[in-house]
Design a protein around this motif. Structure first.
Motif, short mmCIF file in Angstrom:
data_model
loop_
_atom_site.label_atom_id
_atom_site.label_comp_id
_atom_site.label_asym_id
_atom_site.label_seq_id
_atom_site.Cartn_x
_atom_site.Cartn_y
_atom_site.Cartn_z
N ARG A 151 0.78 -1.07 -0.03
CA ARG A 151 0.10 -0.02 -0.32
C ARG A 151 0.98 1.33 -0.30
O ARG A 151 1.80 1.14 0.65
N HIS A 157 0.67 5.45 0.82
CA HIS A 157 -0.31 6.55 1.39
C HIS A 157 0.45 7.94 0.96
O HIS A 157 1.54 8.12 1.16
N THR A 191 -3.79 5.15 -1.27
CA THR A 191 -4.71 5.98 -0.26
C THR A 191 -4.12 7.17 -0.11
O THR A 191 -3.12 7.65 0.15
N GLU A 246 -4.76 10.45 2.29
CA GLU A 246 -5.10 10.53 3.89
C GLU A 246 -5.95 11.64 3.88
O GLU A 246 -5.52 12.76 2.97
N SER A 275 -2.05 8.80 10.55
CA SER A 275 -3.12 8.16 10.21
C SER A 275 -2.69 7.17 9.25
O SER A 275 -2.99 5.66 9.47
N ALA A 276 -1.66 7.25 8.32
CA ALA A 276 -1.10 6.00 7.74
C ALA A 276 -0.32 4.97 8.31
O ALA A 276 -0.47 3.93 8.23
N ARG A 294 -0.95 4.20 11.52
CA ARG A 294 -1.67 3.48 12.23
C ARG A 294 -2.38 2.41 11.53
O ARG A 294 -2.90 1.40 12.19
N SER A 295 -2.53 2.79 10.10
CA SER A 295 -3.05 1.57 9.43
C SER A 295 -2.27 0.35 9.24
O SER A 295 -2.71 -0.64 9.02
N ALA A 296 -0.72 0.46 9.53
CA ALA A 296 -0.01 -0.70 9.66
C ALA A 296 0.06 -1.31 10.85
O ALA A 296 0.53 -2.32 11.02
N VAL A 303 -2.54 -1.78 13.05
CA VAL A 303 -3.73 -2.53 13.67
C VAL A 303 -3.77 -3.80 13.19
O VAL A 303 -3.24 -4.34 12.31
#
Length: 264
Positions: free
Chosen positions: A221, A223, A245, A247, A257-258, A260-262, A264
């Motif tokens: 991905r 970002h 993506t 943000e 934000s990017a 934290r996507s990694a 979770v």
């Protein structure tokens, strides 16, 4: 698949105004990026800084942010093991060249009077690339380089900077890197992933410029922080990728934000 590595641009992405990690756009103080960085380290995910900065600059930044490695000079240098190990990626640079000839650089700047200049003082101490600023057409420059016998060189756009750097332009200047063909952030990420034995699906990248988008084909991905969309060419470039993506937040907010996507 779990993420094992985060590749991130620095200026305009991870750090905000004047390179400060604790300032959002507009100058407000924020701890959100620092909290996201703490969460990344707690998750055991490696952080790699990917930048146009030089080796010494990135060695220091890597220590400050706890990064596992770095990619410098827009992909020309890959470093790891606290900087004790590194590789220079020469790309298409001929064996009889070590750097971009000064005579060629002088001709290039003279070709664009008032529109292109060295990105002083950050242009010094570079091992492979040349760092410039201004407002030019990179495709036009690449055509001229080919005509003059330097088809092995390419001009790369590394994003917008403050208008204060070149107020006479009347618009925000861009930062450019003159590098050998085959040298770029994407190529360096691919090299580093192979060195680590990590698959692209186990990595994400974060950036704010056209040169950062070159990482997209080599990671699961990609970002972009929201300020990337101010770049005049980004919208058209996005059509080439299906894993990007954008943000909602700019600089540190979008970066957090990017990240934290990694985790979770």
């Amino acid at each position: 698949m779990s993420i094992r590595v985060v590749y991130t641009d620095l200026d305009g992405t991870m750090v905000g105004p004047k390179g400060c990690f604790f300032r959002a756009e507009g100058g407000a103080i924020t701890l959100d990026p620092a909290q996201a960085l703490t969460e990344l380290h707690a998750a055991g995910i490696a952080l790699v800084l990917v930048s146009g900065r030089t080796r010494p600059q990135l060695l220091e930044a890597a220590q400050i942010f706890g990064a596992d490695g770095f990619i410098g000079e827009l992909g020309a240098i890959v470093g790891w093991n606290d900087g004790r190990d590194s590789e220079i990626l020469r790309g298409a640079m001929p064996p009889d060249f070590d750097q971009v000839p000064e005579s060629l650089l002088d001709q290039l700047i003279e070709r664009y009077p008032g529109r292109l200049e060295l990105h002083t003082p950050w242009h010094t101490g570079r091992e492979v690339d040349v760092m410039l600023r201004g407002r030019i057409d990179v495709g036009e420059v690449d055509g001229w380089l080919a005509e003059t016998g330097f088809a092995w060189l390419s001009m790369r756009d590394n994003g917008l900077i403050s208008p204060a750097h070149m107020p006479e332009l009347g618009v925000a200047p861009h930062v450019y890197h003159l590098v050998p063909g085959g040298v770029g952030k994407g190529d360096a990420v691919a090299y580093d992933l192979k060195r680590r034995g990590v698959s692209p699906a186990e990595a994400i990248a974060i950036g704010d410029s056209a040169s950062d988008l070159a990482m997209a084909p080599h990671v699961g991905r990609m970002h972009l922080v929201a300020n990337a969309m101010r770049h005049p060419d980004i919208t058209a470039l996005l059509a080439r990728y299906d894993n990007v993506t954008v943000e909602a937040g700019t600089v540190g907010a979008g970066w957090a934000s990017a990240v934290r996507s990694a985790t979770v």
